[in-house]
Scaffold this motif. Structure first.
Motif, PDB file in Angstrom:
ATOM      1  N   ALA A  42      25.891 -49.756  40.492  1.00 33.94           N
ATOM      2  CA  ALA A  42      27.050 -49.440  39.664  1.00 33.94           C
ATOM      3  C   ALA A  42      28.139 -50.507  39.814  1.00 33.94           C
ATOM      4  O   ALA A  42      28.754 -50.929  38.819  1.00 33.94           O
ATOM      5  CB  ALA A  42      27.604 -48.072  40.040  1.00 33.94           C
ATOM      6  N   VAL A  43      28.384 -50.935  41.038  1.00 36.81           N
ATOM      7  CA  VAL A  43      29.360 -52.005  41.259  1.00 36.81           C
ATOM      8  C   VAL A  43      28.888 -53.289  40.580  1.00 36.81           C
ATOM      9  O   VAL A  43      29.688 -54.045  40.015  1.00 36.81           O
ATOM     10  CB  VAL A  43      29.592 -52.244  42.765  1.00 36.81           C
ATOM     11  N   THR A  44      27.587 -53.530  40.605  1.00 39.65           N
ATOM     12  CA  THR A  44      27.021 -54.708  39.946  1.00 39.65           C
ATOM     13  C   THR A  44      27.275 -54.651  38.441  1.00 39.65           C
ATOM     14  O   THR A  44      27.678 -55.650  37.827  1.00 39.65           O
ATOM     15  CB  THR A  44      25.510 -54.806  40.218  1.00 39.65           C
ATOM     16  N   LEU A  45      27.024 -53.492  37.827  1.00 42.91           N
ATOM     17  CA  LEU A  45      27.298 -53.319  36.396  1.00 42.91           C
ATOM     18  C   LEU A  45      28.768 -53.573  36.106  1.00 42.91           C
ATOM     19  O   LEU A  45      29.116 -54.283  35.149  1.00 42.91           O
ATOM     20  CB  LEU A  45      26.910 -51.905  35.963  1.00 42.91           C
ATOM     21  N   PHE A  46      29.632 -53.009  36.928  1.00 45.05           N
ATOM     22  CA  PHE A  46      31.080 -53.186  36.764  1.00 45.05           C
ATOM     23  C   PHE A  46      31.453 -54.663  36.864  1.00 45.05           C
ATOM     24  O   PHE A  46      32.246 -55.176  36.061  1.00 45.05           O
ATOM     25  CB  PHE A  46      31.806 -52.381  37.839  1.00 45.05           C
ATOM     26  N   ALA A  97      19.085 -55.299  38.210  1.00 45.36           N
ATOM     27  CA  ALA A  97      18.213 -55.578  39.360  1.00 45.36           C
ATOM     28  C   ALA A  97      18.307 -57.035  39.789  1.00 45.36           C
ATOM     29  O   ALA A  97      18.199 -57.356  40.977  1.00 45.36           O
ATOM     30  CB  ALA A  97      16.767 -55.217  39.021  1.00 45.36           C
ATOM     31  N   GLY A  98      18.517 -57.920  38.822  1.00 43.12           N
ATOM     32  CA  GLY A  98      18.587 -59.344  39.129  1.00 43.12           C
ATOM     33  C   GLY A  98      19.906 -59.782  39.741  1.00 43.12           C
ATOM     34  O   GLY A  98      20.021 -60.911  40.230  1.00 43.12           O
ATOM     35  N   LYS A  99      20.915 -58.915  39.719  1.00 42.08           N
ATOM     36  CA  LYS A  99      22.238 -59.270  40.234  1.00 42.08           C
ATOM     37  C   LYS A  99      22.675 -58.454  41.445  1.00 42.08           C
ATOM     38  O   LYS A  99      23.626 -58.820  42.133  1.00 42.08           O
ATOM     39  CB  LYS A  99      23.292 -59.080  39.126  1.00 42.08           C
ATOM     40  N   VAL A 100      21.975 -57.355  41.718  1.00 45.70           N
ATOM     41  CA  VAL A 100      22.469 -56.437  42.733  1.00 45.70           C
ATOM     42  C   VAL A 100      22.408 -57.009  44.149  1.00 45.70           C
ATOM     43  O   VAL A 100      23.292 -56.723  44.981  1.00 45.70           O
ATOM     44  CB  VAL A 100      21.721 -55.081  42.656  1.00 45.70           C
ATOM     45  N   SER A 101      21.405 -57.827  44.453  1.00 49.22           N
ATOM     46  CA  SER A 101      21.284 -58.363  45.816  1.00 49.22           C
ATOM     47  C   SER A 101      22.496 -59.187  46.234  1.00 49.22           C
ATOM     48  O   SER A 101      23.054 -58.966  47.318  1.00 49.22           O
ATOM     49  CB  SER A 101      19.992 -59.177  45.952  1.00 49.22           C
ATOM     50  N   PRO A 102      22.940 -60.177  45.418  1.00 55.25           N
ATOM     51  CA  PRO A 102      24.127 -60.933  45.828  1.00 55.25           C
ATOM     52  C   PRO A 102      25.387 -60.078  45.906  1.00 55.25           C
ATOM     53  O   PRO A 102      26.224 -60.279  46.795  1.00 55.25           O
ATOM     54  CB  PRO A 102      24.252 -62.023  44.762  1.00 55.25           C
TER      55      PRO A 102
END
Length: 226
Positions: A42-46, A97-102
């Motif tokens: 959710a933070v990644t989406l934001f 999914a491609g951005k959540v790790s960083p």
């Protein structure tokens, strides 16, 4: 089986079935399952929607940290919400999914998510899985479980899941990726994956989900007399 109002923290390696196990445990004992990973998504989406992370995964940490002060992130009927907007479907996309790790490695983000999770945990009777639940998020949890399994068996499980979704899966590559993730999770600077000193190890290499449920019921019965 009348289980007391406790917190059950489940940590462990990827592809050990933590989430599936946690959901079944929560359902069995009428506990609430908290999906910590959904909050990071959710933070990644934001961050993506507000320009705090770019195509190269460069993160505007000061900007994101400031914006999170007013971020109304919570669980509700149907899943995860930002304000009154249900984002459950959006956060399961490949783009997230491609951005959540960083995003998840940012200390300020982890602190924000941990604070949210602790707020949810005040009601007790919750089950949560992750990599630092019993060590960082809920160090005082009454029951801590650390899940592990043979790396090759975990790779076989992951490959089977991928193939079931129509994705190509080379076992050797899947195993390599799991081992790399294990290393990253265990050596990261902030909240690394580690077994809490008072956690009970569940090696489910050769266990069915029925075996695992029998195991956890026995543990709870012995520890809490129920």
């Amino acid at each position: 089986m009348q289980v007391p109002d406790i917190i059950i923290a489940i940590d462990g390696y990827s592809s050990t079935g933590k989430s599936s196990f946690a959901k079944i445990v929560a359902n069995e004992f009428s506990f609430t399952y908290l999906d910590s990973g959904a909050l990071y998504r959710a933070v990644t989406l934001f961050a993506m929607e507000n320009g705090f992370i770019d195509a190269d995964n460069t993160i505007d940490v000061p900007g994101l940290e400031k914006a999170m002060e007013d971020l109304d992130l919570h669980f509700g009927e149907g899943g995860t919400y930002i304000g009154d907007r249900c984002i459950e479907e959006e956060i399961r996309s490949l783009a997230i999914a491609g951005k959540v790790s960083p995003i998840a490695t940012v200390p300020q983000v982890r602190s924000f998510v941990d604070k949210k999770l602790r707020e949810f945990g005040k009601k007790r009777r919750i089950v949560m899985d992750g990599r630092d639940i019993g060590t960082t998020v809920f160090p005082d949890a009454e029951l801590k479980i650390f899940m592990t399994a043979d790396p090759m068996i975990r790779a076989q499980r992951r490959a089977a899941e991928m193939e079931a979704k129509g994705m190509k899966a080379e076992l050797s590559e899947v195993l390599k990726n799991l081992q790399e993730r294990d290393h990253i999770d265990s050596t990261r600077e902030v909240s690394p994956l580690t077994q809490a000193a008072d956690a009970i190890v569940l090696d489910n290499s050769h266990m069915t989900i029925e075996d695992q449920m029998a195991w956890v019921k026995n543990i709870i019965s012995e520890r809490f007399g129920c």
